[in-house]
Design an enzyme around this catalytic site. Structure first.
Site, PDB file in Angstrom:
ATOM      1  N   CYS A 115       0.818  -1.226   0.000  1.00  0.00           N
ATOM      2  CA  CYS A 115       0.000   0.000   0.000  1.00  0.00           C
ATOM      3  C   CYS A 115       0.846   1.268   0.000  1.00  0.00           C
ATOM      4  CB  CYS A 115      -0.947  -0.001   1.186  1.00  0.00           C
ATOM      5  SG  CYS A 115      -2.123  -1.350   1.115  1.00  0.00           S
ATOM      6  N   HIS A 252      -3.237   7.437   1.968  1.00  0.00           N
ATOM      7  CA  HIS A 252      -3.643   6.129   1.448  1.00  0.00           C
ATOM      8  C   HIS A 252      -5.071   5.877   1.898  1.00  0.00           C
ATOM      9  CE1 HIS A 252      -3.986   1.962   0.598  1.00  0.00           C
ATOM     10  NE2 HIS A 252      -3.816   1.542   1.830  1.00  0.00           N
ATOM     11  N   ASN A 282      -9.979   0.006  -0.625  1.00  0.00           N
ATOM     12  CA  ASN A 282      -8.517   0.033  -0.554  1.00  0.00           C
ATOM     13  C   ASN A 282      -7.946  -0.561  -1.850  1.00  0.00           C
ATOM     14  OD1 ASN A 282      -5.823  -0.347  -0.004  1.00  0.00           O
ATOM     15  ND2 ASN A 282      -6.135  -1.181   2.047  1.00  0.00           N
TER      16      ASN A 282
HETATM   17  O1  UT7 Z   1      -3.886  -0.862   3.362  1.00  0.00           O
HETATM   18  C1  UT7 Z   1      -3.068  -1.571   4.231  1.00  0.00           C
HETATM   19  C2  UT7 Z   1      -3.381  -1.272   5.589  1.00  0.00           C
HETATM   20  N1  UT7 Z   1      -4.614  -1.914   5.984  1.00  0.00           N
HETATM   21  C3  UT7 Z   1      -5.415  -1.258   6.766  1.00  0.00           C
HETATM   22  O2  UT7 Z   1      -5.184  -0.092   7.022  1.00  0.00           O
HETATM   23  C4  UT7 Z   1      -6.555  -1.992   7.428  1.00  0.00           C
HETATM   24  C5  UT7 Z   1      -6.509  -1.718   8.894  1.00  0.00           C
HETATM   25  N2  UT7 Z   1      -7.604  -2.294   9.623  1.00  0.00           N
HETATM   26  C6  UT7 Z   1      -8.878  -1.878   9.517  1.00  0.00           C
HETATM   27  O3  UT7 Z   1      -9.200  -1.039   8.692  1.00  0.00           O
HETATM   28  C7  UT7 Z   1      -9.887  -2.434  10.491  1.00  0.00           C
HETATM   29  O4  UT7 Z   1      -9.230  -3.127  11.521  1.00  0.00           O
HETATM   30  C8  UT7 Z   1     -10.932  -3.373   9.827  1.00  0.00           C
HETATM   31  C9  UT7 Z   1     -11.857  -2.563   8.943  1.00  0.00           C
HETATM   32  C10 UT7 Z   1     -10.216  -4.436   9.013  1.00  0.00           C
HETATM   33  C11 UT7 Z   1     -11.801  -4.026  10.889  1.00  0.00           C
HETATM   34  O5  UT7 Z   1     -12.380  -3.055  11.742  1.00  0.00           O
HETATM   35  P1  UT7 Z   1     -12.306  -3.207  13.327  1.00  0.00           P
HETATM   36  O6  UT7 Z   1     -13.084  -2.119  13.921  1.00  0.00           O
HETATM   37  O7  UT7 Z   1     -10.845  -3.297  13.677  1.00  0.00           O
HETATM   38  O8  UT7 Z   1     -13.065  -4.558  13.549  1.00  0.00           O
HETATM   39  P2  UT7 Z   1     -12.525  -5.910  14.209  1.00  0.00           P
HETATM   40  O9  UT7 Z   1     -11.547  -6.581  13.331  1.00  0.00           O
HETATM   41  O10 UT7 Z   1     -12.149  -5.626  15.606  1.00  0.00           O
HETATM   42  O11 UT7 Z   1     -13.852  -6.769  14.199  1.00  0.00           O
HETATM   43  C12 UT7 Z   1     -15.020  -6.371  14.953  1.00  0.00           C
HETATM   44  C13 UT7 Z   1     -16.078  -7.423  14.742  1.00  0.00           C
HETATM   45  C14 UT7 Z   1     -15.579  -8.849  14.939  1.00  0.00           C
HETATM   46  O12 UT7 Z   1     -16.619  -9.589  15.591  1.00  0.00           O
HETATM   47  P3  UT7 Z   1     -16.530  -9.873  17.169  1.00  0.00           P
HETATM   48  O13 UT7 Z   1     -15.230 -10.620  17.366  1.00  0.00           O
HETATM   49  O14 UT7 Z   1     -16.510  -8.504  17.798  1.00  0.00           O
HETATM   50  O15 UT7 Z   1     -17.757 -10.655  17.407  1.00  0.00           O
HETATM   51  C15 UT7 Z   1     -15.419  -9.355  13.531  1.00  0.00           C
HETATM   52  O16 UT7 Z   1     -15.568 -10.745  13.431  1.00  0.00           O
HETATM   53  O17 UT7 Z   1     -16.579  -7.353  13.410  1.00  0.00           O
HETATM   54  C16 UT7 Z   1     -16.556  -8.660  12.820  1.00  0.00           C
HETATM   55  N3  UT7 Z   1     -16.332  -8.521  11.398  1.00  0.00           N
HETATM   56  C17 UT7 Z   1     -17.342  -8.297  10.512  1.00  0.00           C
HETATM   57  N4  UT7 Z   1     -18.658  -8.196  10.684  1.00  0.00           N
HETATM   58  C18 UT7 Z   1     -19.397  -7.948   9.585  1.00  0.00           C
HETATM   59  C19 UT7 Z   1     -15.149  -8.541  10.723  1.00  0.00           C
HETATM   60  N5  UT7 Z   1     -15.375  -8.344   9.404  1.00  0.00           N
HETATM   61  C20 UT7 Z   1     -16.714  -8.194   9.265  1.00  0.00           C
HETATM   62  C21 UT7 Z   1     -17.547  -7.947   8.157  1.00  0.00           C
HETATM   63  N6  UT7 Z   1     -18.884  -7.839   8.350  1.00  0.00           N
HETATM   64  N7  UT7 Z   1     -17.065  -7.810   6.905  1.00  0.00           N
END
Ligand code: UT7
Length: 325
Positions: A115, A252, A282
């Site tokens: 990225c 980004h 992204n």
């Molecule tokens: O470009 C390279 C760099 N990459 C990035 O910058 C990405 C960085 N990370 C992020 O943008 C975020 O961490 C994400 C968007 C990937 C995830 O957001 P988050 O607020 O960190 O969510 P999380 O991973 O803590 O997940 C929260 C909940 C989980 O459920 P539980 O464990 O709380 O029950 C996940 O299983 O959301 C669940 N979850 C989803 N639910 C619905 C994860 N993906 C999804 C989904 N739809 N697509």
């Protein structure tokens, strides 16, 4: 003191036709439009058609950038293509774009910093141009991340999309002050100890397969804001500028929450932030030139404006560059 600067002559951006909405994704995996929008700001992404490769997207962006610059392919003597989704293991995507442009002179190569690829590309081309060895460079970010996604993994497949963007940099004489047009400074960093947090599970040298993208999203998120603010502070320090001096912040485009938190930490006013993640998700190395494309097309970024670009991604890699347009 007279100094060679890499000045932006033109830019171009290209998104494949097919739009994939959050609603469509909700029919494929256990997710929802609300979750995706709330957690990332993404509303839709574009997906390359069957047979539409990264070099084809990159070529379109490059042609638009040349047209915007009022230049011909023959005027270019360096092509740097930032991509993690090359058409082939080799030859490079950059050479395919070079062939598409119909030129056989100069040098063309790919650069892989995931990225952060476009920031690495700008910094690399800047070194070539300011050394005096090359005159005009196409810096391209082009990706087809749809080809390395696990479409059953809701934690990753909703986040990424395909696209390409390019800028033309030209060596011009400046006065060596921050008032010069061109790339004023660039700062690149990496730390390979974070590999497991964001990687693709294959490759010619490990599995002889392409593999799929794996990410510990929360861990990447945790590092992103502090890493990019760090390099942006370096850019401010080197050029003796501050957040108040920048006209546009073009980060980004991975997650609106990361962008908002970074801008807030740096004291950059929200109206200076260029945000396009809602429209294309992204797109890795393509995301910054896509955002630049939109802000140029709608008249926000004007000649003479001070533009900060930054990114963080797989590796980890991260970096920032300050450009006077
Ligand atoms: O470009 C390279 C760099 N990459 C990035 O910058 C990405 C960085 N990370 C992020 O943008 C975020 O961490 C994400 C968007 C990937 C995830 O957001 P988050 O607020 O960190 O969510 P999380 O991973 O803590 O997940 C929260 C909940 C989980 O459920 P539980 O464990 O709380 O029950 C996940 O299983 O959301 C669940 N979850 C989803 N639910 C619905 C994860 N993906 C999804 C989904 N739809 N697509």
């Amino acid at each position: 003191m007279a100094t060679i600067r890499s000045v932006v002559r033109g830019n171009g951006a290209y998104l494949p036709e097919r739009v994939l909405t959050n609603k469509e994704l909700a029919a494929m995996v256990d997710t929802s439009d609300e979750w995706i929008k709330q957690r990332t700001g993404i509303e839709e992404r574009h997906i390359a058609a069957d047979g539409e490769t990264t070099s084809m997207l990159g070529l379109k962006a490059a042609e638009l950038a040349l047209e915007n610059a009022g230049l011909k392919p023959a005027d270019i003597d360096l092509i740097v293509c930032a991509t993690s989704t090359p058409d082939y293991t080799f030859p490079s995507t950059a050479t395919q774009i070079q062939a598409g442009l119909g030129i056989t002179h100069g040098a063309a190569f790919d650069l892989q910093a995931v990225c952060t690829g476009f920031v690495y590309g700008v910094a690399t081309a800047d070194k070539f141009l300011t050394s005096g060895s090359h005159k005009r460079a196409l810096v391209i970010g082009a990706e087809t991340f749809s080809r390395i996604l696990d479409w059953n993994d809701r934690t990753t497949c909703v986040l990424f999309g395909d696209g390409a963007g390019a800028i033309v940099l030209e060596a011009q004489l400046g006065e060596g002050t921050p008032q010069d047009r061109g790339v004023l400074t660039s700062h690149l960093r990496s730390d390979g100890s974070h590999r497991e947090k964001l990687y693709v599970s294959g490759g010619p040298g490990s599995s002889k397969t392409t593999g799929v993208l794996k990410m510990e999203g929360r861990e990447v998120y945790r590092h992103a804001v502090s890493m990019v603010t760090d390099v942006i502070h370096d850019a401010f320090k080197t050029t003796r500028t501050t957040a108040d001096d920048i006209d546009w912040f073009v980060p980004h485009q991975a997650n609106k929450r990361i962008i908002d938190a970074t801008a807030e930490k740096l004291g950059i006013a929200p109206e200076k932030v260029v945000l396009t993640v809602n429209k294309h998700g992204n797109t890795s190395a393509a995301s910054i030139p896509l955002a630049l494309g939109e802000a140029r097309a709608d008249g926000r970024i004007k000649e003479g404006d001070l533009v900060m670009i930054e990114a963080m991604g797989g590796g980890f890699t991260w970096g920032a560059a300050l450009i006077r347009w």
